[in-house]
Design an enzyme around this catalytic site. Structure first.
Site, PDB file in Angstrom:
ATOM      1  CD  GLU A  14      -2.849  -1.279   0.174  1.00  0.00           C
ATOM      2  OE1 GLU A  14      -3.054  -0.255  -0.514  1.00  0.00           O
ATOM      3  OE2 GLU A  14      -3.428  -2.361  -0.027  1.00  0.00           O
ATOM      4  CB  CYS A  51      -6.336  -2.911   6.422  1.00  0.00           C
ATOM      5  SG  CYS A  51      -6.390  -4.690   6.730  1.00  0.00           S
ATOM      6  CG  HIS A  56      -4.081  -5.347   2.161  1.00  0.00           C
ATOM      7  ND1 HIS A  56      -4.372  -4.007   2.002  1.00  0.00           N
ATOM      8  CD2 HIS A  56      -4.894  -5.783   3.163  1.00  0.00           C
ATOM      9  CE1 HIS A  56      -5.323  -3.648   2.857  1.00  0.00           C
ATOM     10  NE2 HIS A  56      -5.649  -4.708   3.566  1.00  0.00           N
TER      11      HIS A  56
END
Length: 229
Positions: free
Chosen positions: A86, A148, A172
């Protein structure tokens, strides 16, 4: 003492009966990597408990003069067919219930904060390192709309207030063979846990190498495979 890394994963929630991020935290908690001081913890899927636990650990380590060099947060992306590194966290609260049956009010996670905060890990290098070991990994600009993203934003916001913050990011991971009660009904491909171990060990070695100014060597380091115990 080696590079100091805080590694976090999440416990079960909803249809996720065994969270692969929790399995990885447990695995690496029992399998130390030479040269890496790893603090590995599992967080409940709780808007209150998860960020408070991480924030307290970061502050405590800084206060005693042994701060973390990196904070690496893990979470499962059950619908994904690849590992997602991310790039940013979004300042938006989720309407989904957590395991405490808490629901956040619509709006920003932190009023007055920026709409997005950028990861401070070398995200492109992490993707390249995983790809170099045969792990399908890509950059992502959407950490989701649940714990998250919430944890990711809260941690990045805290670190932005510190004078010498650790670098932080979120990875992730896809489902493994134990994620769902019935793997045959998985919404996405199932990856063996051994591949999760390979992916995360690659990331940890890459971060350790970069912290020592040996980033060029990270992709060629020996990475072991192993089963969960």
């Amino acid at each position: 003492m080696g590079v100091q890394i805080l590694l976090t994963g999440f416990g079960p929630f909803g249809a996720v009966v065994q969270n692969p991020s929790q399995r990885l935290v447990r695995y690496f908690g029992m399998h130390p990597i030479e040269g890496i001081g790893l603090t590995a913890i599992t967080l409940p899927v709780s808007y209150t408990q998860a960020p408070c636990t991480v924030e307290t650990l970061i502050r405590q380590r800084a206060e005693i003069g042994h701060p973390f060099d990196y904070v690496l947060m893990l979470g499962v992306a059950a619908n994904s067919s690849f590992w997602r590194v991310e790039r940013k966290a979004h300042n938006r609260a989720s309407a989904k219930l957590d395991v405490d049956e808490t629901r956040l009010a619509p709006g920003p996670i932190t009023p007055g904060a920026p709409a997005t905060l950028e990861a401070t890990l070398p995200v492109q290098q992490l993707v390249e390192a995983m790809n170099g070991h045969g792990i399908p990994a890509h950059l992502s600009d959407d950490a989701g709309d649940y714990l998250c993203n919430y944890l990711f934003f809260r941690v990045l916001y805290l670190l932005a207030q510190l004078p010498t913050p650790p670098r932080a990011g979120f990875l992730h991971i896809p489902a493994d063979e134990s994620t769902f009660r019935d793997p045959e009904h998985s919404p996405a491909p199932i990856f063996p846990f051994e591949q999760h171990v390979l992916a995360l060990e690659t990331v940890l070695h890459t971060l350790a190498a970069l912290s020592k100014g040996r980033g060029a060597d990270a992709g060629t380091m020996s990475v072991r495979k192993g089963d969960e115990r």
